[in-house]
Design a protein around this motif. Structure first.
Motif, PDB file in Angstrom:
ATOM      1  N   TRP A   1     -17.541  30.695  -0.609  1.00 36.40           N
ATOM      2  CA  TRP A   1     -16.842  30.723  -1.885  1.00 36.40           C
ATOM      3  C   TRP A   1     -16.068  32.025  -2.067  1.00 36.40           C
ATOM      4  N   LEU A   2     -16.663  33.146  -1.681  1.00 37.00           N
ATOM      5  CA  LEU A   2     -15.960  34.437  -1.759  1.00 37.00           C
ATOM      6  C   LEU A   2     -14.709  34.444  -0.889  1.00 37.00           C
ATOM      7  N   CYS A   3     -14.830  33.933   0.338  1.00 37.02           N
ATOM      8  CA  CYS A   3     -13.680  33.878   1.256  1.00 37.02           C
ATOM      9  C   CYS A   3     -12.600  32.949   0.703  1.00 37.02           C
ATOM     10  N   HIS A   4     -13.039  31.891  -0.010  1.00 36.51           N
ATOM     11  CA  HIS A   4     -12.081  30.953  -0.595  1.00 36.51           C
ATOM     12  C   HIS A   4     -11.358  31.584  -1.782  1.00 36.51           C
ATOM     13  N   LEU A   5     -12.121  32.306  -2.642  1.00 33.66           N
ATOM     14  CA  LEU A   5     -11.536  32.903  -3.838  1.00 33.66           C
ATOM     15  C   LEU A   5     -10.624  34.084  -3.505  1.00 33.66           C
ATOM     16  N   TYR A   6     -11.021  34.886  -2.512  1.00 37.36           N
ATOM     17  CA  TYR A   6     -10.298  36.126  -2.222  1.00 37.36           C
ATOM     18  C   TYR A   6      -9.896  36.194  -0.746  1.00 37.36           C
ATOM     19  N   PRO A   7      -9.013  35.320  -0.314  1.00 34.06           N
ATOM     20  CA  PRO A   7      -8.623  35.303   1.109  1.00 34.06           C
ATOM     21  C   PRO A   7      -7.857  36.546   1.541  1.00 34.06           C
ATOM     22  N   CYS A   8      -7.320  37.287   0.575  1.00 29.79           N
ATOM     23  CA  CYS A   8      -6.505  38.458   0.917  1.00 29.79           C
ATOM     24  C   CYS A   8      -7.283  39.763   0.787  1.00 29.79           C
ATOM     25  N   ILE A   9      -8.617  39.663   0.640  1.00 36.83           N
ATOM     26  CA  ILE A   9      -9.457  40.866   0.570  1.00 36.83           C
ATOM     27  C   ILE A   9     -10.500  40.778   1.681  1.00 36.83           C
ATOM     28  N   PRO A  10     -10.547  41.750   2.588  1.00 37.87           N
ATOM     29  CA  PRO A  10     -11.556  41.710   3.656  1.00 37.87           C
ATOM     30  C   PRO A  10     -12.973  41.820   3.098  1.00 37.87           C
ATOM     31  N   LEU A  11     -13.902  41.087   3.715  1.00 36.20           N
ATOM     32  CA  LEU A  11     -15.292  41.028   3.244  1.00 36.20           C
ATOM     33  C   LEU A  11     -16.217  41.618   4.313  1.00 36.20           C
ATOM     34  N   ILE A  12     -17.018  42.609   3.912  1.00 38.64           N
ATOM     35  CA  ILE A  12     -17.990  43.231   4.816  1.00 38.64           C
ATOM     36  C   ILE A  12     -19.395  42.905   4.296  1.00 38.64           C
ATOM     37  N   LEU A  13     -20.221  42.339   5.175  1.00 38.52           N
ATOM     38  CA  LEU A  13     -21.584  41.942   4.818  1.00 38.52           C
ATOM     39  C   LEU A  13     -22.567  43.032   5.241  1.00 38.52           C
ATOM     40  N   ILE A  14     -23.363  43.519   4.274  1.00 41.88           N
ATOM     41  CA  ILE A  14     -24.414  44.506   4.545  1.00 41.88           C
ATOM     42  C   ILE A  14     -25.747  43.795   4.367  1.00 41.88           C
ATOM     43  N   THR A  15     -26.560  43.779   5.394  1.00 42.21           N
ATOM     44  CA  THR A  15     -27.777  42.974   5.324  1.00 42.21           C
ATOM     45  C   THR A  15     -28.844  43.509   6.260  1.00 42.21           C
ATOM     46  N   ASP A  16     -30.044  42.983   6.105  1.00 45.50           N
ATOM     47  CA  ASP A  16     -31.098  43.188   7.087  1.00 45.50           C
ATOM     48  C   ASP A  16     -30.869  42.192   8.213  1.00 45.50           C
ATOM     49  N   PRO A  17     -31.555  42.352   9.366  1.00 47.68           N
ATOM     50  CA  PRO A  17     -31.330  41.418  10.481  1.00 47.68           C
ATOM     51  C   PRO A  17     -31.502  39.963  10.054  1.00 47.68           C
ATOM     52  N   LEU A  18     -30.471  39.140  10.391  1.00 47.85           N
ATOM     53  CA  LEU A  18     -30.514  37.716  10.066  1.00 47.85           C
ATOM     54  C   LEU A  18     -30.883  36.865  11.260  1.00 47.85           C
TER      55      LEU A  18
END
Length: 430
Positions: free
Chosen positions: A91-108
């Motif tokens: 949904w984030l990628c769909h709403l904001y296709p012109c803003i790069p998204l960086i995921l910060i997480t624990d090991p998945l």
């Protein structure tokens, strides 16, 4: 063909990518906001930021433009939780296709991490490696702007092609009014098609020639230089008769220059191969002590010739690692050789430490050191470095690329006149 079809793509500079950085931090933990901003401040990065909770972030943002979205996510083994993460990422990628998204997480887990990348995440970093966030953010912004530049140029090329097609169509219509026979029109169009086909074939030939050039470069360059090295070595060793002192001096000069040129060519071809993403690592379980001893053995004689103290400082708790034996040894030899080259007296130490599941190979010398001005040029090919005028820079450039291929890096600390420390870091196990 239009002139722009042969133009060079102008990518943004890293300075441009890091100017006016405005971040949106998406998280439900205010503590993590402090953790994230501290890592960026530690790298002297200039930025501003807003933050929202994860649920509120799924609403459309205001007209305010963000450079990137940092999505701080607490992982859970619960499959429903992972499914929820996938939906929010989509949904984030769909709403904001012109803003790069960086995921910060624990090991998945590998599968989930790959899924995130495939869903459209531009950058991915584990929370335990938060200190690397500035580098990840810098690379993500640079890559994102580069992609936009490529898309913009492609759109310009398409627009120019459309304009040319429209122009050709107008020319065609104008010409049709003037031609008296259908045969003349067909003949004219056939010539135009033939011309376009020739241009197409010329372009394809150029692309093929580039690939063949890279493929044959190895043989075409290495073989004759290897022959020169072999013949020069036979002359120097006087296999086929005695030489006078001057002849021996010239033979030694030829051998030294040829060996330097061969090393330069090998390094360049390895860099080209890595940049073309054709270099694969042959990972295996290695004894850290043995790989260090093997690298030191190769350059030990040069250190002894200069009267340098040459030692290995290996922590007792370090035993094995997973790496490409040939490439790891190549990096260590490069770093040790550089240290010997620029150290006239004192010592050279290969120090190996283990921290946070990463191995750190530090080559410490008491040599000439490097000025702050030259530090920024070290890992660039063919740098103009006054105090390191003998170095082409290819060895360090290749070493860093091989380190990064292992999932690590090379950093350097130095003080002019007091020596340097080049530190190779790689994960202990891949």
């Amino acid at each position: 063909m239009s002139e722009s079809s042969g133009s060079t793509l102008q990518l943004p500079s890293k300075t441009t990518a890091l100017s006016n950085v405005n971040l949106l931090i998406v998280t439900d933990s205010t503590n993590n906001i402090q953790l994230i901003t501290n890592s960026l401040h530690a790298a002297d990065m200039k930025f501003t930021y807003d933050f929202r909770s994860i649920d509120l972030s799924l609403e459309r943002l205001s007209q305010k433009q963000y450079s990137a979205i940092l999505y701080d996510y607490f992982s859970d083994t619960n499959s429903k939780d992972i499914h929820s993460l996938r939906e929010k990422i989509q949904w984030l990628c769909h709403l904001y296709p012109c803003i790069p998204l960086i995921l910060i997480t624990d090991p998945l887990g590998d599968k989930q991490a790959v899924d995130m990348i495939q869903l459209g995440v531009d950058g991915y970093i584990l929370r335990r490696n938060i200190s690397q966030l500035p580098d990840i953010l810098e690379k993500t912004l640079f890559n994102f702007l580069s992609k936009q530049a490529i898309v913009t140029q492609q759109e310009d090329l398409i627009r120019q092609q459309h304009q040319k097609i429209e122009q050709l169509e107008r020319e065609k219509q104008s010409w049709l009014k003037q031609t008296k026979t259908k045969q003349e029109y067909i003949s004219h169009q056939n010539k135009r098609i033939e011309q376009l086909e020739q241009e197409k074939q010329s372009w394809l030939s150029n692309e093929k020639a580039k690939q063949e050039h890279i493929s044959h470069l190895n043989h075409e360059l290495r073989s004759p230089i290897s022959s020169i090295v072999g013949f020069a070595r036979m002359l120097k060793e006087q296999y086929y008769g005695s030489l006078n002192e001057k002849q021996l001096q010239y033979a030694a000069g030829i051998l030294s220059s040829a060996e330097h040129l061969l090393a330069l060519v090998k390094n360049y071809l390895d860099i080209v191969k890595i940049d073309a993403q054709k270099q694969k690592l042959e990972l295996e379980k290695l004894s850290v002590g043995e790989i260090c001893q093997a690298a030191m053995f190769i350059v030990k004689e040069k250190a002894q010739q200069k009267g340098l103290n040459f030692s290995l400082d290996l922590d007792k708790n370090i035993d094995f690692c997973t790496a490409d034996s040939l490439r790891l040894k190549q990096v260590l030899i490069n770093l040790l050789s550089n240290a010997i080259k620029f150290t006239d007296r004192g010592s050279i130490t290969l120090q190996v430490r283990l921290k946070d599941q990463f191995l750190y190979f530090a080559v410490i010398d008491t040599g000439t050191g490097i000025s702050a001005k030259n530090m920024t040029k070290l890992f660039k090919p063919f740098p103009q470095i006054t105090s390191h005028h003998e170095s082409t820079g290819l060895g360090l450039t290749l070493s860093r690329k091989l380190a990064q291929l292992h999932g690590g890096d090379i950093i350097v600390t130095s003080e002019l006149g007091k020596g340097s420390c080049f530190t190779l870091s790689i994960p202990q196990y891949q």
